[in-house]
Design an enzyme around this catalytic site. Structure first.
Site, mmCIF file in Angstrom:
data_model
loop_
_atom_site.group_PDB
_atom_site.id
_atom_site.type_symbol
_atom_site.label_atom_id
_atom_site.label_comp_id
_atom_site.label_asym_id
_atom_site.label_seq_id
_atom_site.Cartn_x
_atom_site.Cartn_y
_atom_site.Cartn_z
ATOM 1 N N ALA A 61 0.602 -1.489 -0.362
ATOM 2 C CA ALA A 61 -0.160 0.127 -0.502
ATOM 3 C C ALA A 61 1.126 0.701 -0.016
ATOM 4 O O ALA A 61 2.259 1.558 0.216
ATOM 5 C CB ALA A 61 -0.576 0.159 0.975
ATOM 6 N N GLU A 116 1.169 5.455 1.394
ATOM 7 C CA GLU A 116 0.394 6.116 2.125
ATOM 8 C C GLU A 116 0.074 7.389 1.737
ATOM 9 O O GLU A 116 0.262 9.107 2.079
ATOM 10 C CB GLU A 116 1.125 6.745 3.685
ATOM 11 N N HIS A 151 -1.350 0.993 9.368
ATOM 12 C CA HIS A 151 -0.720 1.755 9.285
ATOM 13 C C HIS A 151 -0.452 2.615 8.202
ATOM 14 O O HIS A 151 0.331 3.297 8.335
ATOM 15 C CB HIS A 151 0.725 0.428 8.521
ATOM 16 N N GLU A 152 -1.275 2.853 6.568
ATOM 17 C CA GLU A 152 -0.938 3.311 5.851
ATOM 18 C C GLU A 152 -1.420 5.797 6.646
ATOM 19 O O GLU A 152 -1.088 6.060 6.333
ATOM 20 C CB GLU A 152 -2.141 3.682 4.845
ATOM 21 N N HIS A 197 0.528 7.235 8.690
ATOM 22 C CA HIS A 197 1.838 7.803 7.648
ATOM 23 C C HIS A 197 1.020 9.240 7.617
ATOM 24 O O HIS A 197 1.967 10.148 7.826
ATOM 25 C CB HIS A 197 1.843 7.078 6.722
#
Length: 844
Positions: free
Chosen positions: A267, A269, A302-303, A306
């Site tokens: 993926a 960000e 996670h993204e 960011h």
């Protein structure tokens, strides 16, 4: 002009005499012709100069003007730079105007093509982007380095039936005389060029979900709207959780989560326009396994993490990318632990951390941060040392300081450096400022030197003595490295924090068993003296936390790899875990058992003895779980699936194999009739024992599965069949147009990892090396051959090492060096252990 000037410039960093502040960008893709046209006006501030230097590659520049006046230019392909002549340009504000053309490439970088088949079987094309690290320059001319932050105003000219998405929210839509639509998006905050994104094509989107004033939606190919609910739920939770954790509002105006059929990374960000592989965003809410749902939750978290740490505050140069990714890894686990506490996410992170331990135990490991001269140098940073070791070091620091103290320091860092660029020490200084602890001194010892410590515990009179030395798979290696090791030490009921920052630390010896690395979060391995080990009785071990028990097993198997424990001793140790009922510990047990099985070859007596041991250990735990019941914890179902696979494959139990086949057949007849964890386990079991008819069934499922997870599960399991003909078919399949290039390298990786036919798969990859390098994304080549480390026979070592001596992987030099060393280490494990282990188990 270009060649002379290009030779005078820094080959990797743009000159700093001109800096952009704003891009006004118009792009018009032609999906059918796989091309695009564009124009950009770049507002900039410059010193007095005769030349402007920015980045561009694979673009045709049609016109160039400075402040409205035509300017001559040269495009230097070798340095990926556009050099614009500006004789006599005065210091001040200026506008650089460019028009250009480009290709929508098939390399999954820059602005590229992604395709899917619609319900009628027709190919549909999407134009999408992946700019990190240095591919924005392939989409439009730009100052393509992270510290050149600027505002981006984007307009996309698209077909009226196509969806267009970019970083900002849509603010204007204008119909043009040619029937196309110009879609203008809101300006971004000042940000780095690698975060710019735009996606155009025949796509659908969910309705907007309002999350405390921030709209969120999922964008997907038509027909997959039923797989968006879970990703939206996770995103809504995490957006609220991160705003609370950071105490800073979300820094943009909306969040688009975009599931793409073709994506080289997991993926990305991009601010407000986050892109994903389909299987990392789209998931069935009930028919997916816990691991498949957790993977979606992890990546979405996670993204989103960011958006603050990486987008709002960004590293100044690519040497700092590790901290972006390490912190997002830390935050993904923390957010998922809050989202689903019953998943015990910090414990399962222990297994991920073990992968970093493995690499960091090699002579060929690297420091977490190192000098990066060219952007290509940082390609090697996207590895387990950045994500898993980096995340584990932050967790270790957080646990030492206390969660609230750590959090306060992070918030201070983000508020101080919002919209700016930073160096690693800025974070340590911020946490040190708020905590009063020597954070920079502690963390510098971990970041700037490779490896990690083995902490030894022993008794000297009335003292508990802790000492440290570097842990290495090479017992002969001499190292003087020392770390400032933040530890939690438990003696009986007494727990204290200790900073072991020299050769040795002494604590008063107290009553009760000693547990060094209490809680299990330190990035260390632990060795106990015989006296202290004897206190860790079965009763004491049962009372340890799950992560502490996991660490005992993990440390033991790695002692086998390092040569300080033999494999027979490991088998004896795991036999004491018959009462274990936690998935996290069983993960470690299963990994060790698979390692043991590889050492037995086809020695029938030894294999029979091994299988008896496996069944004695695993069957009672499996039977105790019984059949799935509504409302049971997710990890209970996950453990049931793991144990079924261990008993059927490692234990070779025919009853379990028949049971797995029955589960798989029932699922094929009615997908809702069998628990998802049992389906996943049964799929692996049937492949391990299956024939050509089973292979055909699973091949068809890989093509027509109802979800991305079902398709990938069946694709990768094709590598597990114990049949040379089927192995050849699978390798050929990976090189065909049928398997997307984002998945093919991982299918070949699984093939090389096949216990009996890995050599055959390696020879296939060897023969097709040039084809694979041409077809697959650059960042997947090293991943493709990760399992060469399992080819541990002397003749295999010679063959593999010789091949890569002549075929280096330039974008992953350090990773390849590590894989080759690990292969040699594994060969040593086989040489030391195979014969005595087979003898011991054959006599069992």
């Amino acid at each position: 002009m270009t060649k002379q000037l290009a030779g005078e410039l820094d080959p990797h960093r743009l000159p700093r005499h001109a800096t952009p502040s704003r891009y006004d960008l118009v792009l018009e893709p032609d999906l059918e012709a796989a091309g695009f046209a564009g124009s950009v006006e770049i507002s900039l501030t410059s010193e007095a100069t005769d030349v402007l230097v920015l980045n561009a590659i694979e673009l045709g520049i049609d016109t160039c003007a400075v402040d409205g006046e035509p300017a001559s230019f040269d495009l230097d392909e070798a340095s990926e730079r556009l050099i614009v002549a500006t004789p006599g340009l005065a210091a001040g504000e200026h506008v650089l105007s460019l028009s250009f053309r480009g290709v929508l490439n098939d390399q999954l970088r820059g602005w590229y093509r992604s395709t899917y088949r619609d319900e009628d079987g027709h190919e549909q094309v999407i134009a999408t982007t992946q700019m990190q690290s240095t591919d924005c320059r392939r989409a439009f001319p730009s100052w393509d380095e992270p510290d050149f932050k600027a505002v981006f105003g984007v307009t996309l000219v698209v077909e009226p039936g196509h969806l267009a998405v970019s970083n900002g929210e849509e603010v204007e839509r204008t119909e043009r005389p040619d029937g196309k639509v110009a879609v203008r998006f809101a300006d971004t905050m000042p940000m780095s060029s690698y975060l710019v994104a735009f996606v155009v094509g025949p796509l659908e989107a969910t309705d907007w979900l309002d999350v405390d004033g921030v709209p969120i939606r999922v964008v997907h190919v038509p027909g997959k709207g039923d797989l968006t609910e879970f990703g939206l739920e996770v995103a809504a939770f995490c957006l609220r959780w991160f705003q609370d954790y950071y105490a800073i509002p979300y820094p943009s105006d909306k969040v688009d989560l975009i599931a793409l059929p073709d994506f080289a990374a997991g993926a990305m960000e991009n601010l407000g326009c986050i892109t994903f592989r389909e299987n990392l965003l789209l998931v069935h809410p009930t028919n997916a396994t816990q691991n498949e749902r957790q993977l979606v939750a992890d990546v979405v978290a996670h993204e989103l993490a960011h958006m603050w740490f990486g987008d709002l505050v960004t590293m100044g140069w690519w040497n700092g990318i590790w901290l972006n990714e390490a912190f997002a890894t830390f935050m993904e686990v923390a957010a998922c632990d809050a989202f689903r506490p019953e998943w015990d996410r910090w414990t399962t992170f222990g297994l991920e951390r073990s992968v970093a331990f493995e690499t960091d135990s090699l002579a060929a490991t690297r420091p977490v941060e190192y000098e990066v001269k060219s952007p290509a140098d940082c390609e090697g940073m996207f590895d387990v040392l950045t994500y898993q070791k980096g995340g584990a070091l932050l967790r270790m620091l957080e646990q030492y300081l206390g969660e609230d103290v750590f959090r306060e320091g992070v918030g201070h860092y983000l508020r101080t450096h919002s919209y700016k660029n930073t160096e690693t020490n800025d974070l340590w200084d911020a946490i040190e400022f708020t905590s009063g602890q020597p954070v920079r001194r502690i963390m510098d010892s971990w970041i700037w030197q490779p490896g990690y410590p083995l902490v030894s515990a022993s008794v000297d009179g009335s003292d508990l003595v802790l000492s440290q030395r570097r842990f290495s798979f090479d017992q002969e290696e001499a190292s003087t490295a020392l770390w400032a090791v933040p530890l939690r030490v438990r003696q009986g009921d007494h727990v204290e924090s200790v900073l072991l920052d020299g050769d040795e630390a002494r604590l008063p010896l107290r009553d009760g068993p000693v547990v060094v690395n209490a809680g299990g979060h330190g990035f260390v391995r632990v060795a106990y003296s015989d006296e202290l080990r004897d206190l860790l009785t079965a009763e004491v071990v049962a009372g340890l936390t799950t992560l502490e028990r996991y660490n005992l097993v993990d440390d033991a198997w790695n002692a086998v790899v390092a040569g300080s424990l033999d494999a027979t001793g490991f088998v004896e140790l795991v036999g004491r875990f018959g009462a274990e009922r936690h998935y996290g510990v069983w993960q470690a047990l299963a990994i060790g058992l698979r390692g043991v099985r590889r050492l037995l070859d086809e020695n029938e007596a030894a294999v029979a003895g091994f299988r008896r041991r496996v069944l004695e250990l695993a069957q009672p735990a499996f039977e105790a779980l019984g059949e799935p019941v509504d409302g049971e914890p997710d990890l209970t179902g996950k453990l049931r699936g793991l144990l079924l696979a261990v008993i059927a494959i490692q234990g070779g139990d025919e009853t379990a194999q028949q049971r797995a086949r029955a589960y798989y057949d029932a699922w094929e007849a009615d997908p809702d009739s069998v628990d998802a964890e049992l389906v996943a386990a049964a799929t692996a079991v049937v492949a391990a024992i299956g024939d050509e008819a089973d292979y055909e069934r699973m091949l068809e499922r890989s093509r027509s599965g109802a979800t991305p997870q079902e398709q990938l599960r069946h694709l990768y399991v094709l590598a597990e069949y114990d049949d040379a003909t089927l192995m050849e078919r699978t390798c050929e399949l990976a090189m065909s147009d049928e398997v997307k290039t984002q998945n093919a390298p991982f299918l070949l990786r699984a093939c090389i990892g096949n216990r009996r036919h890995g050599e055959q798969a390696w020879q296939f990859v060897r023969r097709h090396w040039a084809d694979a390098n041409e077809a697959f994304p650059r960042n997947t080549i090293a991943r493709m051959i990760e399992t060469i480390k399992l080819l541990d026979r002397p003749e295999q070592v010679v063959d593999v090492q010789g091949f890569f001596a002549e075929h280096p992987i330039e974008q992953a030099t350090k990773t390849l060096e590590q894989l080759l060393e690990r292969q040699r280490v594994n060969a040593g494990v086989r040489e030391r252990n195979a014969a005595p282990l087979q003898e011991a188990l054959a006599a069992d």
